[in-house]
Design a protein around this motif. Structure first.
Motif, mmCIF file in Angstrom:
data_model
loop_
_atom_site.group_PDB
_atom_site.id
_atom_site.type_symbol
_atom_site.label_atom_id
_atom_site.label_comp_id
_atom_site.label_asym_id
_atom_site.label_seq_id
_atom_site.Cartn_x
_atom_site.Cartn_y
_atom_site.Cartn_z
ATOM 1 N N PHE A 29 8.648 1.985 2.860
ATOM 2 C CA PHE A 29 7.210 1.782 2.666
ATOM 3 C C PHE A 29 6.583 0.915 3.751
ATOM 4 O O PHE A 29 5.357 0.862 3.863
ATOM 5 C CB PHE A 29 6.933 1.161 1.294
ATOM 6 C CG PHE A 29 7.475 1.915 0.120
ATOM 7 C CD1 PHE A 29 7.772 3.277 0.220
ATOM 8 C CD2 PHE A 29 7.723 1.280 -1.089
ATOM 9 C CE1 PHE A 29 8.284 3.977 -0.856
ATOM 10 C CE2 PHE A 29 8.226 1.980 -2.172
ATOM 11 C CZ PHE A 29 8.510 3.326 -2.059
ATOM 12 N N ALA B 57 2.627 0.570 2.636
ATOM 13 C CA ALA B 57 2.417 0.762 1.202
ATOM 14 C C ALA B 57 3.191 -0.291 0.440
ATOM 15 O O ALA B 57 4.215 -0.799 0.900
ATOM 16 C CB ALA B 57 2.863 2.158 0.768
ATOM 17 N N ILE C 127 2.194 7.716 3.777
ATOM 18 C CA ILE C 127 1.679 6.364 3.972
ATOM 19 C C ILE C 127 0.803 6.301 5.216
ATOM 20 O O ILE C 127 -0.265 5.682 5.219
ATOM 21 C CB ILE C 127 2.847 5.358 4.048
ATOM 22 C CG1 ILE C 127 3.531 5.259 2.674
ATOM 23 C CG2 ILE C 127 2.361 3.985 4.513
ATOM 24 C CD1 ILE C 127 4.892 4.601 2.708
#
Length: 284
Positions: free
Chosen positions: A278, A19, A222
């Motif tokens: 992320f 992400a 994610i």
């Protein structure tokens, strides 16, 4: 380098299984912290401005700061309007050089939200400005936008499918249990709902209200298809708490640089931590 579109960053993230962080840029120190963190992590990054930030700093100041940061940066940078609820504001941001806008019609009836989102797409798509929409209401407060716990509704998967089919929007913010602002307890995300929505819409999913969500929950989201994660409150906390600490230790200090400098450094570190969670480190 020049600003890039959010759509380009998110479709690459979708294919890569990570992400991209979308961090709210409220002043110069935060803009500097975001770009510094992204460069240290070699990560693409989205700087976003809410309507409140635009009212505070001014549209041209916000867009000017981010453009300067992007032009001097070696990593891809996008400038995104966060929670644009007013069509005229969306247009102004596009004219000011934003490479992406969010039209937030989540408080509108479904068909009206679809109609307004399509209106935004009609002006944005020909000039390659990407568009994010929202379906379902995310609880909490974002500047002057407040959604109570009673009003907060999870996104319906079938409505999400219909909405994306009707609009052709490029990314979709959904409500699965996050909230804007500081959490009173640990948020519980509806991962089953997220997986179902992702299986139906086939476009990048956006998670708002992510400050305070446990790292493992973010990683799982994610893995299930979230490609853009919004962070604002955590940056504010790092900035303000450090400023308070410096002022408490040096009550006679009147040089704002000596107060804001350490605060900016603290913001860099929290942004770097989020980028690692992320999975976008090294993806620039």
């Amino acid at each position: 380098m020049a600003l890039v579109s959010v759509s380009k960053l998110l479709f690459q993230a979708d294919r890569g299984g990570y992400a991209v962080g979308a961090f709210n840029a409220n002043n110069m120190e935060i803009v500097q912290a975001i770009i510094r963190a992204a460069e240290l992590e070699r990560s693409p990054v989205i700087m976003q401005a809410s309507q409140g930030a635009i009212n505070y700093a001014g549209l041209e100041f916000i867009s000017g700061m981010v453009k300067i940061a992007a032009e001097s940066s070696s990593v891809p940078v996008a400038l995104h309007l966060d929670h644009g609820t007013d069509f005229e504001q969306v247009v102004k941001c596009i004219r000011s050089g934003f490479s992406s806008v969010m039209y937030d019609g989540s408080k509108l009836p479904l068909e009206e939200n679809i109609a307004m989102t399509k209106k935004v797409l009609d002006i944005a798509r020909p000039i390659e400005v990407s568009v994010e929409a929202e379906l379902g209401k995310i609880g909490g407060t974002e500047d002057d936008i407040h959604v109570s716990e009673k009003e907060a509704l999870y996104t319906d998967p079938e409505e999400a499918r219909y909405f994306v089919e009707q609009t052709g929007v490029e990314s979709l913010a959904i409500a699965i249990g996050t909230a804007h602002g500081q959490y009173k307890g640990e948020p519980r995300l509806d991962f089953e709902r997220l997986a179902q929505i992702k299986s139906l819409v086939k476009i990048p999913i956006v998670l708002h209200g992510s400050s305070g969500v446990p790292d493992e929950s973010l990683r799982k989201a994610i893995k299930l298809g979230v490609c853009k994660v919004n962070i604002d409150t955590n940056i504010r906390e790092a900035l303000v708490w450090t400023m308070r600490k410096v002022m408490a230790e040096n009550p006679a200090e009147i040089d704002p640089r000596k107060i804001l400098g350490p605060a900016r450094d603290a913001a860099v570190e929290i942004i770097r931590e989020k980028i690692r969670v992320f999975g976008s480190s090294g993806q620039a």
